[in-house]
Scaffold this active site. Structure first.
Site, PDB file in Angstrom:
ATOM      1  N   ARG A  31       0.917  -1.253   0.148  1.00 44.22           N
ATOM      2  CA  ARG A  31      -0.270   0.025  -0.417  1.00 44.22           C
ATOM      3  C   ARG A  31       0.785   1.285   0.122  1.00 44.22           C
ATOM      4  O   ARG A  31       0.598   2.176   0.469  1.00 44.22           O
ATOM      5  CB  ARG A  31      -0.820  -0.323   1.204  1.00 44.22           C
ATOM      6  CG  ARG A  31      -1.617  -1.009   0.710  1.00 44.22           C
ATOM      7  CD  ARG A  31      -2.437  -0.814  -0.174  1.00 44.22           C
ATOM      8  NE  ARG A  31      -3.318  -2.736   0.247  1.00 44.22           N
ATOM      9  CZ  ARG A  31      -2.964  -3.532  -0.525  1.00 44.22           C
ATOM     10  NH1 ARG A  31      -2.770  -2.868  -1.584  1.00 44.22           N
ATOM     11  NH2 ARG A  31      -4.102  -4.725  -0.434  1.00 44.22           N
ATOM     12  N   SER A  46     -11.059  -1.291   3.761  1.00 43.84           N
ATOM     13  CA  SER A  46     -10.465  -1.605   5.327  1.00 43.84           C
ATOM     14  C   SER A  46      -9.521  -0.553   5.420  1.00 43.84           C
ATOM     15  O   SER A  46      -9.149   0.186   4.725  1.00 43.84           O
ATOM     16  CB  SER A  46      -9.398  -2.885   5.090  1.00 43.84           C
ATOM     17  OG  SER A  46     -10.245  -3.937   4.000  1.00 43.84           O
ATOM     18  N   GLU A  77      -5.183   2.819   6.896  1.00 41.75           N
ATOM     19  CA  GLU A  77      -4.575   2.653   5.226  1.00 41.75           C
ATOM     20  C   GLU A  77      -5.638   3.548   4.610  1.00 41.75           C
ATOM     21  O   GLU A  77      -4.563   4.431   3.576  1.00 41.75           O
ATOM     22  CB  GLU A  77      -5.440   1.073   4.771  1.00 41.75           C
ATOM     23  CG  GLU A  77      -5.572   0.929   2.912  1.00 41.75           C
ATOM     24  CD  GLU A  77      -5.790  -0.198   2.823  1.00 41.75           C
ATOM     25  OE1 GLU A  77      -6.017  -1.452   3.839  1.00 41.75           O
ATOM     26  OE2 GLU A  77      -6.055   0.087   1.286  1.00 41.75           O
TER      27      GLU A  77
HETATM   28  C1  FAD Z   1     -16.342  -0.932  -0.515  1.00 44.64           C
HETATM   29  C2  FAD Z   1     -14.674  -0.506  -0.789  1.00 44.64           C
HETATM   30  C3  FAD Z   1     -13.577  -2.370  -1.090  1.00 44.64           C
HETATM   31  C4  FAD Z   1     -12.200  -1.614  -1.143  1.00 44.64           C
HETATM   32  N1  FAD Z   1     -11.261  -2.867  -1.893  1.00 44.64           N
HETATM   33  C5  FAD Z   1      -9.850  -2.462  -1.420  1.00 44.64           C
HETATM   34  C6  FAD Z   1      -9.224  -3.559  -1.332  1.00 44.64           C
HETATM   35  O1  FAD Z   1      -9.515  -4.962  -2.101  1.00 44.64           O
HETATM   36  N2  FAD Z   1      -8.170  -3.222  -2.167  1.00 44.64           N
HETATM   37  C7  FAD Z   1      -6.963  -2.138  -2.309  1.00 44.64           C
HETATM   38  O2  FAD Z   1      -6.307  -1.788  -1.890  1.00 44.64           O
HETATM   39  N3  FAD Z   1      -8.198  -1.336  -1.567  1.00 44.64           N
HETATM   40  C8  FAD Z   1      -9.357  -1.405  -1.436  1.00 44.64           C
HETATM   41  N4  FAD Z   1     -10.283   0.064  -1.484  1.00 44.64           N
HETATM   42  C9  FAD Z   1      -9.873   1.236  -0.930  1.00 44.64           C
HETATM   43  C10 FAD Z   1      -9.364   2.001  -2.519  1.00 44.64           C
HETATM   44  O3  FAD Z   1     -10.839   1.813  -3.546  1.00 44.64           O
HETATM   45  C11 FAD Z   1      -8.565   2.162  -2.966  1.00 44.64           C
HETATM   46  O4  FAD Z   1      -6.982   2.632  -2.713  1.00 44.64           O
HETATM   47  C12 FAD Z   1      -8.320   2.738  -3.943  1.00 44.64           C
HETATM   48  O5  FAD Z   1      -6.837   2.417  -4.887  1.00 44.64           O
HETATM   49  C13 FAD Z   1      -8.327   4.766  -3.790  1.00 44.64           C
HETATM   50  O6  FAD Z   1      -8.636   4.992  -5.130  1.00 44.64           O
HETATM   51  P1  FAD Z   1      -9.384   6.054  -5.354  1.00 44.64           P
HETATM   52  O7  FAD Z   1      -9.217   6.537  -6.553  1.00 44.64           O
HETATM   53  O8  FAD Z   1     -10.812   6.226  -4.839  1.00 44.64           O
HETATM   54  O9  FAD Z   1      -8.340   7.195  -4.406  1.00 44.64           O
HETATM   55  P2  FAD Z   1      -8.425   8.332  -3.000  1.00 44.64           P
HETATM   56  O10 FAD Z   1      -9.819   7.519  -2.718  1.00 44.64           O
HETATM   57  O11 FAD Z   1      -9.606   9.710  -3.854  1.00 44.64           O
HETATM   58  O12 FAD Z   1      -7.289   9.275  -3.173  1.00 44.64           O
HETATM   59  C14 FAD Z   1      -6.823   8.189  -2.271  1.00 44.64           C
HETATM   60  C15 FAD Z   1      -4.771   9.005  -2.165  1.00 44.64           C
HETATM   61  O13 FAD Z   1      -4.386   8.753  -3.664  1.00 44.64           O
HETATM   62  C16 FAD Z   1      -4.383   9.953  -4.208  1.00 44.64           C
HETATM   63  N5  FAD Z   1      -4.607  10.021  -5.454  1.00 44.64           N
HETATM   64  C17 FAD Z   1      -5.525   9.695  -6.426  1.00 44.64           C
HETATM   65  N6  FAD Z   1      -5.622   9.527  -7.537  1.00 44.64           N
HETATM   66  C18 FAD Z   1      -4.532  10.109  -7.812  1.00 44.64           C
HETATM   67  C19 FAD Z   1      -3.592  10.926  -8.892  1.00 44.64           C
HETATM   68  N7  FAD Z   1      -3.832  10.849  -9.891  1.00 44.64           N
HETATM   69  N8  FAD Z   1      -2.222  11.426  -8.426  1.00 44.64           N
HETATM   70  C20 FAD Z   1      -1.792  11.565  -7.814  1.00 44.64           C
HETATM   71  N9  FAD Z   1      -2.029  10.386  -6.238  1.00 44.64           N
HETATM   72  C21 FAD Z   1      -3.439  10.115  -6.599  1.00 44.64           C
HETATM   73  C22 FAD Z   1      -5.372  11.056  -3.067  1.00 44.64           C
HETATM   74  O14 FAD Z   1      -4.595  12.053  -3.262  1.00 44.64           O
HETATM   75  C23 FAD Z   1      -5.419  10.505  -2.040  1.00 44.64           C
HETATM   76  O15 FAD Z   1      -4.245  10.208  -1.307  1.00 44.64           O
HETATM   77  C24 FAD Z   1     -11.732   0.044  -1.132  1.00 44.64           C
HETATM   78  C25 FAD Z   1     -12.592   0.611  -0.369  1.00 44.64           C
HETATM   79  C26 FAD Z   1     -13.809   0.636  -0.470  1.00 44.64           C
HETATM   80  C27 FAD Z   1     -15.048   1.996  -0.193  1.00 44.64           C
END
Ligand code: FAD
Length: 308
Positions: free
Chosen positions: A181, A231, A301
């Site tokens: 992560r 998580s 996380e």
């Molecule tokens: C129901 C559910 C299930 C999930 N299951 C998993 C799983 O199985 N495994 C897992 O790893 N995660 C899981 N997650 C967490 C999440 O989906 C991941 O961490 C995902 O990768 C976050 O992506 P996001 O686009 O939503 O990022 P955001 O939540 O919008 O941002 C997360 C971070 O990334 C940064 N960021 C986003 N885009 C960029 C960019 N283009 N450039 C620079 N920084 C950026 C943001 O500034 C922030 O710090 C889950 C979440 C939910 C709600």
């Protein structure tokens, strides 16, 4: 924020820049107060201009993906939230697939499945964007972004670089500095623009069978019917987070409308009107309780945004 409306008049007029925009609808937790400025650039130039403006005026900015790993403060964000939503291109070249930051992971997985390219099945149920997934080195079911990533394009958020004739930095796979992560994007505050994934040819029906299997596992184990950020805690080495929390008797434990999911103790769910403060208090309560009972300090996380 002097003159921001004038400098970005074209974005304001087209609705790509808004003021005092409530962030809750942009997060999977449905929590979060207003951003002073909410910008949705749809060209690289607009993105770079926004970053230059923010840095020059010493204004904080936050890059938003799909908001699925965030806890946004009830007071919101004093600065500019930059949504990557509009950057959505996917292309294929042989076994390489390129995707821009704003592409939904689910869309990318559907595309690669239809193209008969395997490797991203693990990611089909992760509800984020490509940018967020690379930033977080998202993973599930023994897979993670690091295993399939070939190279990325990004921006270094420093004025000299952004104002140069070629501000784009190319990262090869090993330069992403991936671990659990974690990535170079977090360590160096890089802004992700796009990535290329190296995949393997396979029968589309085999790929979809694996995706369905993962999907079934998620449906049966995770509280997908309630708002959450997945998580909340990283997995501590040698332990299972959900089990530690459960063994502290915290299944279903609630502060305000934030509760430890009774389906999966690693998730905090929003039962309706949870505030960011409810969630944060619950996180701290869980951390303290688990530490007292097991001597294990749980690290979050999910990422907090704004002031708490
Ligand atoms: C129901 C559910 C299930 C999930 N299951 C998993 C799983 O199985 N495994 C897992 O790893 N995660 C899981 N997650 C967490 C999440 O989906 C991941 O961490 C995902 O990768 C976050 O992506 P996001 O686009 O939503 O990022 P955001 O939540 O919008 O941002 C997360 C971070 O990334 C940064 N960021 C986003 N885009 C960029 C960019 N283009 N450039 C620079 N920084 C950026 C943001 O500034 C922030 O710090 C889950 C979440 C939910 C709600």
């Amino acid at each position: 924020m002097k003159y921001i409306k004038e400098v970005f008049a074209h974005m304001v007029e087209s609705g790509k820049m808004r003021f005092n925009e409530i962030l809750a609808p942009y997060t999977s937790f449905h929590i979060g107060g207003p951003a002073d400025v909410f910008a949705m650039p749809d060209t690289q130039k607009e993105l770079i201009d926004l970053l230059i403006y923010a840095i020059k005026h010493d204004i904080k900015y936050f890059i938003l993906g799909k908001g699925t790993n965030l806890l946004v403060s009830d007071r919101g964000f004093r600065g500019i939230v930059i949504s990557m939503e509009a950057f959505r291109k996917i292309t294929r070249d042989e076994n390489f697939v390129s995707a821009f930051a704003g592409v939904e992971l689910k869309k990318l997985c559907e595309f690669t499945q239809q193209e008969g390219l395997a490797g991203l099945e693990f990611a089909c149920g992760i509800p984020g964007s490509v940018g967020g997934a690379v930033f977080m080195n998202a993973g599930a079911y023994d897979g993670e972004i690091a295993n399939v990533l070939y190279c990325s394009k990004c921006l270094i958020a420093d004025l000299e670089n952004l104002q140069s004739s070629n501000p784009i930095l190319h990262l090869r796979a090993h330069e992403h500095d991936f671990s659990y992560r974690m990535s170079a994007f977090q360590k160096r505050s890089l802004i992700h623009l796009s990535s290329v994934f190296k995949l393997k040819e396979d029968d589309p029906s085999q790929i979809i069978a694996r995706m369905n299997e993962y999907d079934n596992q998620r449906q049966s184990k995770q509280p997908l019917d309630l708002p959450s950020a997945g998580s909340v805690f990283k997995r501590p080495q040698g332990y299972f987070t959900g089990k530690l929390i459960d063994e502290c008797g915290l299944r279903g434990y609630r502060i305000g409308d934030a509760a430890i999911s009774s389906k999966h103790c690693g998730f905090i769910v929003n039962l309706g009107n949870a505030t960011a403060q409810d969630v944060l208090s619950l996180i701290q309560y869980v951390q303290d309780t688990v530490y007292r009972k097991f001597g294990v300090r749980l690290q979050t996380e999910l990422r907090t945004v704004g002031e708490f």
